[in-house]
Design an enzyme around this catalytic site. Structure first.
Site, PDB file in Angstrom:
ATOM      1  CG  HIS A 117       1.995  -2.630   6.824  1.00 34.82           C
ATOM      2  ND1 HIS A 117       2.460  -3.074   5.959  1.00 34.82           N
ATOM      3  CD2 HIS A 117       1.138  -2.546   5.720  1.00 34.82           C
ATOM      4  CE1 HIS A 117       2.135  -3.434   5.197  1.00 34.82           C
ATOM      5  NE2 HIS A 117       1.357  -3.332   4.966  1.00 34.82           N
TER       6      HIS A 117
ATOM      7  CG  HIS B 299      -2.637  -0.970   1.170  1.00 38.39           C
ATOM      8  ND1 HIS B 299      -2.554  -1.903   0.985  1.00 38.39           N
ATOM      9  CD2 HIS B 299      -3.177   0.352   0.866  1.00 38.39           C
ATOM     10  CE1 HIS B 299      -3.727  -2.222   0.346  1.00 38.39           C
ATOM     11  NE2 HIS B 299      -4.487  -1.208   0.990  1.00 38.39           N
TER      12      HIS B 299
END
Length: 503
Positions: free
Chosen positions: A317, A270
């Site tokens: 993350h 991402h």
């Protein structure tokens, strides 16, 4: 008999020998440390030089910094700062149904290529669905391990007063059935902002963004954005499977999204797409279109920071994953961006470009599909490669029949056309017609490829979810389906526009 030996020793030697014996009697070895100092390291290892200790110290500092940036506590602290807190769990929960554990392990059991880890095997990087990456259950059964990366398969079963200001996990994983835990959200503007940011790296955004460029804005810029996106995402997915670092542990992290939870964590793809797309947009459009550069310099940090922070907010993350994805993307762009023009021209003009494109993308796919367990990373990689191959082949056909021609260099930079009702109406009509056609193509190809692959490889097709977790089904389905989607975007849909007069 020891007296002659003692006489032969000097006074200092006898003192040192006595101190050593006393230290051994105490069991701490302190007497041995009272002897003369050792020579410096430079005398022992002359080749090491004076810079050796400095280099080792720098490496240690970098390792310590990386360890701190990877701590899940920092992710949880950022979530609490933004108003996200996990709901309290039961202190004593009833025993779970064993079938629930089987469902949690379904991604692993469904892959025929999986290699079982033998008891006593050496430690090392494990797949995201392995037991090593699961959080241990808390005493009393309230912790709820048994799912990849510490996320329980199913909604949390907590007690306590129900709060109207709570939210469930986004984007339930349709293949594994995995859902995240409920959480308190006290800052709803930030929640919706970061939901939008994380969608900037999902399939829905890509299937709208790239066609919009190709159909309404600038086909050349759209094609080259796709080339960069395919390259960045492919390298990012392959690097994930090489490093094999698990997602942040939950708890303490609250997993607001679990759709990609079966993938590895570093680097964040991402963050890579959120860095590559805005930078590439500015590089490809500035000088080709007339607009102030300050607009692009504002767009890049806003887009990039929104996507990167959203992944930490969602609990998917660590800070280190985001930094690694950002720096990795900068490196990829620095190396490969000068060749984007050459690649796009080759895709359009070379006589055998379609065969080379399809063969290259298949070879890249075969090289990267080396995981011994099922993961959404494998299907995403096939989807990326198939889309890139389909768009490149469609642009080759479009160029050779003269359906869409890029403006000549002597008319650059292009001026923005005046915004009128007719212009906006045609743009909206192209998007609606084009997306309906693309979705129909995707649905038809999905219904054809999955049963066909199951029939060819003798895989039961009763449960489509389990069937898609087999490599023999998932890869042909993803590659062929999204290859046709890409081909439709650059050839079939523009041909429809030309036929009905809204090109």
């Amino acid at each position: 008999p020891l007296r002659p030996v003692a006489r032969s020793l000097g006074r200092a030697d006898r003192v040192q020998l006595g101190a050593a014996a006393a230290g051994q009697a105490r069991g701490d070895g302190s007497g041995l440390r009272r002897g003369p100092a050792r020579p410096p390291a430079a005398d022992v290892l002359p080749s090491a030089g004076r810079s050796g200790p400095v280099i080792m110290s720098l490496r240690q500092r970098l390792a310590q910094l990386a360890g701190r940036l990877q701590e899940p506590q920092k992710v949880a602290r950022f979530q609490r700062l933004c108003g996200v807190e996990a709901l309290p769990r039961r202190s004593a929960a009833p025993a779970t149904d064993p079938r629930e554990d089987e469902k949690a392990e379904a991604p692993l059991a469904g892959d025929a290529r999986r290699r079982e880890q033998q008891p006593g095997a050496s430690a090392g990087p494990q797949p995201p669905g392995s037991d090593r990456n699961q959080c241990p259950a808390k005493p009393g059964g309230g912790g709820g391990g048994g799912a990849p990366n510490g996320v329980r398969n199913g909604l949390a079963t907590e007690l306590g007063p129900a709060s109207p200001r709570r939210v469930g996990a986004l984007r339930r994983n349709s293949l594994t059935g995995e859902e995240g835990e409920l959480a308190h959200v006290s800052n709803w503007p930030l929640y919706y902002l970061f939901c939008f940011g994380t969608e900037l790296g999902n399939e829905l955004f890509y299937i709208l963004f790239f066609p919009f460029w190709i159909w309404n804005l600038d086909p050349l810029v759209g094609r080259r954005l796709v080339v960069i996106w395919v390259l960045v995402m492919y390298l990012g997915q392959c690097t994930k499977d090489i490093i094999r670092r698990p997602r942040p542990a939950s708890p303490p992290v609250v997993k607001l999204e679990v759709f990609y939870n079966s993938e590895y964590s570093m680097p964040s793809t991402h963050a890579m797409s959120g860095t590559a797309i805005p930078i590439s947009m500015v590089l490809l459009t500035y000088g080709r279109w007339q607009y102030p550069l300050i607009y692009g310099l504002i767009l890049i940090p806003c887009w990039c920071s929104l996507v990167c922070l959203s992944r930490i907010y969602m609990g998917m993350h660590s800070i280190l994953d985001i930094i690694a994805g950002f720096l990795y993307t900068i490196l990829i762009l620095a190396i490969f961006y000068p060749f984007v023009d050459l690649i796009d021209n080759f895709n359009q003009t070379h006589k055998y470009a379609p065969f080379i494109i399809i063969g290259l993308h298949l070879a890249l796919g075969i090289f990267s599909f080396t995981l011994d367990t099922w993961s959404t990373s494998r299907g995403d990689t096939a989807e990326i490669l198939g889309s890139g191959a389909g768009i490149a082949c469609g642009s080759h056909v479009t160029y050779n029949i003269g359906l869409i021609l890029d403006p000549s260099l002597d008319v650059l930079p292009l001026a923005r056309p005046p915004i009128t009702v007719t212009l906006c109406g045609k743009a909206i009509l192209r998007i609606l017609i084009g997306m309906v056609f693309v979705l129909i193509v995707r649905d038809i190809m999905k219904k054809i490829t999955i049963p066909l692959a199951c029939k060819i490889f003798n895989i039961p097709c009763d449960d489509v979810r389990k069937a898609r977790q087999h490599m023999e089904v998932e890869l042909p389905y993803r590659y062929i389906t999204y290859g046709m989607v890409g081909f439709s975007i650059t050839f079939l849909v523009p041909y429809i526009f030309f036929f009905i007069g809204i090109s």
